[in-house]
Design a protein around this motif. Structure first.
Motif, short mmCIF file in Angstrom:
data_model
loop_
_atom_site.label_atom_id
_atom_site.label_comp_id
_atom_site.label_asym_id
_atom_site.label_seq_id
_atom_site.Cartn_x
_atom_site.Cartn_y
_atom_site.Cartn_z
N GLU A 156 -7.16 1.57 8.64
CA GLU A 156 -7.61 2.29 10.05
C GLU A 156 -7.89 1.20 11.06
OE1 GLU A 156 -8.99 6.66 10.23
OE2 GLU A 156 -10.58 5.22 9.35
N ASP A 157 -8.33 0.02 10.42
CA ASP A 157 -8.83 -1.25 11.35
C ASP A 157 -7.55 -1.71 12.18
OD1 ASP A 157 -11.28 -1.37 10.24
OD2 ASP A 157 -10.68 -2.83 8.85
N LEU A 158 -6.32 -1.46 11.58
CA LEU A 158 -5.08 -1.82 12.42
C LEU A 158 -4.10 -0.88 12.71
CD1 LEU A 158 -3.89 -4.87 13.21
CD2 LEU A 158 -2.79 -4.54 10.99
N LYS A 159 -4.76 0.46 12.30
CA LYS A 159 -3.58 1.49 12.55
C LYS A 159 -2.45 1.37 11.81
CE LYS A 159 -7.18 3.23 14.95
NZ LYS A 159 -7.92 4.03 14.42
N VAL A 160 -2.29 0.68 10.53
CA VAL A 160 -1.13 0.43 9.88
C VAL A 160 -1.56 0.47 8.41
CG1 VAL A 160 0.44 -1.24 9.29
CG2 VAL A 160 0.02 -0.94 11.63
N ASN A 161 -0.76 1.52 7.40
CA ASN A 161 -1.03 1.48 6.22
C ASN A 161 -0.49 0.34 5.21
OD1 ASN A 161 -2.70 3.65 6.89
ND2 ASN A 161 -1.22 5.15 6.56
N LYS A 162 -0.99 0.29 4.05
CA LYS A 162 -0.03 -0.33 3.29
C LYS A 162 0.94 0.68 2.83
CE LYS A 162 -3.73 -0.58 0.35
NZ LYS A 162 -4.54 -0.69 -0.86
N PRO A 163 2.16 0.26 2.54
CA PRO A 163 2.70 -0.86 2.42
C PRO A 163 3.30 -1.80 3.38
CG PRO A 163 4.45 0.75 2.00
CD PRO A 163 3.26 1.30 2.57
N ARG A 164 2.85 -1.49 4.78
CA ARG A 164 3.57 -2.18 5.78
C ARG A 164 2.99 -3.48 5.66
NH1 ARG A 164 4.14 1.04 10.47
NH2 ARG A 164 4.32 -0.74 11.60
N ALA A 165 4.00 -4.63 6.01
CA ALA A 165 3.57 -6.02 6.02
C ALA A 165 2.18 -6.24 6.98
CB ALA A 165 4.67 -6.81 6.38
N GLU A 166 2.30 -5.45 8.06
CA GLU A 166 1.14 -6.02 9.15
C GLU A 166 -0.17 -5.89 8.44
OE1 GLU A 166 4.39 -3.61 11.46
OE2 GLU A 166 3.83 -4.00 9.34
N ILE A 167 -0.72 -5.02 7.73
CA ILE A 167 -1.64 -4.94 7.15
C ILE A 167 -2.09 -6.04 5.98
CG2 ILE A 167 -1.09 -3.40 5.08
CD1 ILE A 167 -4.55 -3.23 7.32
N PHE A 168 -1.12 -6.52 5.32
CA PHE A 168 -1.37 -7.69 4.51
C PHE A 168 -1.68 -8.71 5.29
CE2 PHE A 168 0.83 -4.43 1.64
CZ PHE A 168 -0.19 -4.63 0.64
N TYR A 169 -0.89 -9.08 6.12
CA TYR A 169 -0.91 -10.32 7.20
C TYR A 169 -2.41 -10.37 7.93
CZ TYR A 169 4.00 -11.59 6.26
OH TYR A 169 5.09 -12.03 6.01
N PHE A 170 -2.82 -9.09 8.43
CA PHE A 170 -4.19 -8.89 8.90
C PHE A 170 -5.11 -9.15 8.10
CE2 PHE A 170 -7.65 -5.99 9.76
CZ PHE A 170 -8.14 -6.43 11.17
N ALA A 171 -4.93 -8.72 6.89
CA ALA A 171 -5.95 -9.05 5.73
C ALA A 171 -6.08 -10.57 5.56
CB ALA A 171 -5.84 -8.37 4.32
N LEU A 172 -4.99 -11.19 5.34
CA LEU A 172 -5.06 -12.72 5.12
C LEU A 172 -5.74 -13.49 6.48
CD1 LEU A 172 -1.34 -13.24 3.81
CD2 LEU A 172 -3.49 -13.57 2.41
#
Length: 232
Positions: A156-172
């Motif tokens: 919800e922080d990014l409005k994008v869920n796993k498995p989308r790449a964006e949430i992993f890059y955001f987490a990093l």
């Protein structure tokens, strides 16, 4: 292998916090509170109807095909509609009760606390979850494990869920973590494992449901969290 990783991104629901058990216990309370015995032959009938539809809807939500609001509206109304009860006010009331109850539940997956105690201090620990902001922090607090994590990162922080790449890059980015030093641990092959692999992050598949047919071989696979003692 200990020196290879510095950052562990860990899924919450059914990886650490026993979501399936806690949800079932919460629905059992709701079933009694709202006298659902008027409509269903048993709690088992109600819960099996709910679960079948809920699982399919979460797949749609994880892949961005439906919104959070659509997910909740559909999954809570479905069991009642299946038995001919079309009462939006009742649906809203029991949904609200469920969300009041579930974050108070404290059950963890087997050995979760011991594993967190072992990993704490050796690695930088982060939660990476598709769960809802208003619930996840309360779940961690109720179970007494919030102190192990440096940051809780939610879709919800990014409005994008796993498995989308964006949430992993955001987490990093949010944790200032290097990809090559990071590891994803989760029980959902389709969101946690496939998502991490998609960005080149190593993964540990916590296969507690004993899934046998996998689209690809994860970096590591464990059937019990205790196997992380030897792995990490």
């Amino acid at each position: 292998m200990t020196a290879k990783y510095r950052n562990l991104f860990i899924d919450l629901d059914d990886t650490l916090w026993a979501f399936s058990e806690n949800a079932r216990d919460s629905f059992a309370e709701v079933y009694v509170e709202f006298d659902f015995g008027r409509y269903f032959d048993s709690f088992e009938q109600f819960y099996s109807i709910y679960t079948e539809r809920n699982n399919a809807l979460w797949v749609d939500y994880d892949h961005g095909r439906i919104t959070k609001e659509e997910l909740n509206r559909e999954r809570f109304s479905y069991p009642l509609l299946k038995v001919g009860v079309g009462d939006p006010e009742l649906v809203h009331a029991y949904m609200k009760a469920f969300f009041r109850i579930i974050p108070t539940k404290q059950k963890l997956m087997p050995h979760a606390r011991d594993v967190l105690e072992y990993l704490n201090g050796k690695y930088r620990l982060y939660i990476l979850s598709n769960g809802f902001r208003e619930l996840q922090s309360r779940k961690l607090a109720s179970a007494g494990i919030e102190g192990y994590f440096r940051k809780v990162i939610l879709s919800e922080d990014l409005k994008v869920n796993k498995p989308r790449a964006e949430i992993f890059y955001f987490a990093l980015s949010a944790t200032q973590s290097e990809l090559r030093e990071s590891l994803m641990i989760g029980d959902s092959f389709d969101t946690d494992i496939a998502g991490a692999r998609g960005v080149g992050m190593d993964q540990v598949f916590y296969n507690h449901r004993h899934r046998t047919e996998l689209p690809f071989r994860p970096t590591y696979e464990v059937a019990s969290l205790t196997e992380l003692f030897d792995l990490l």
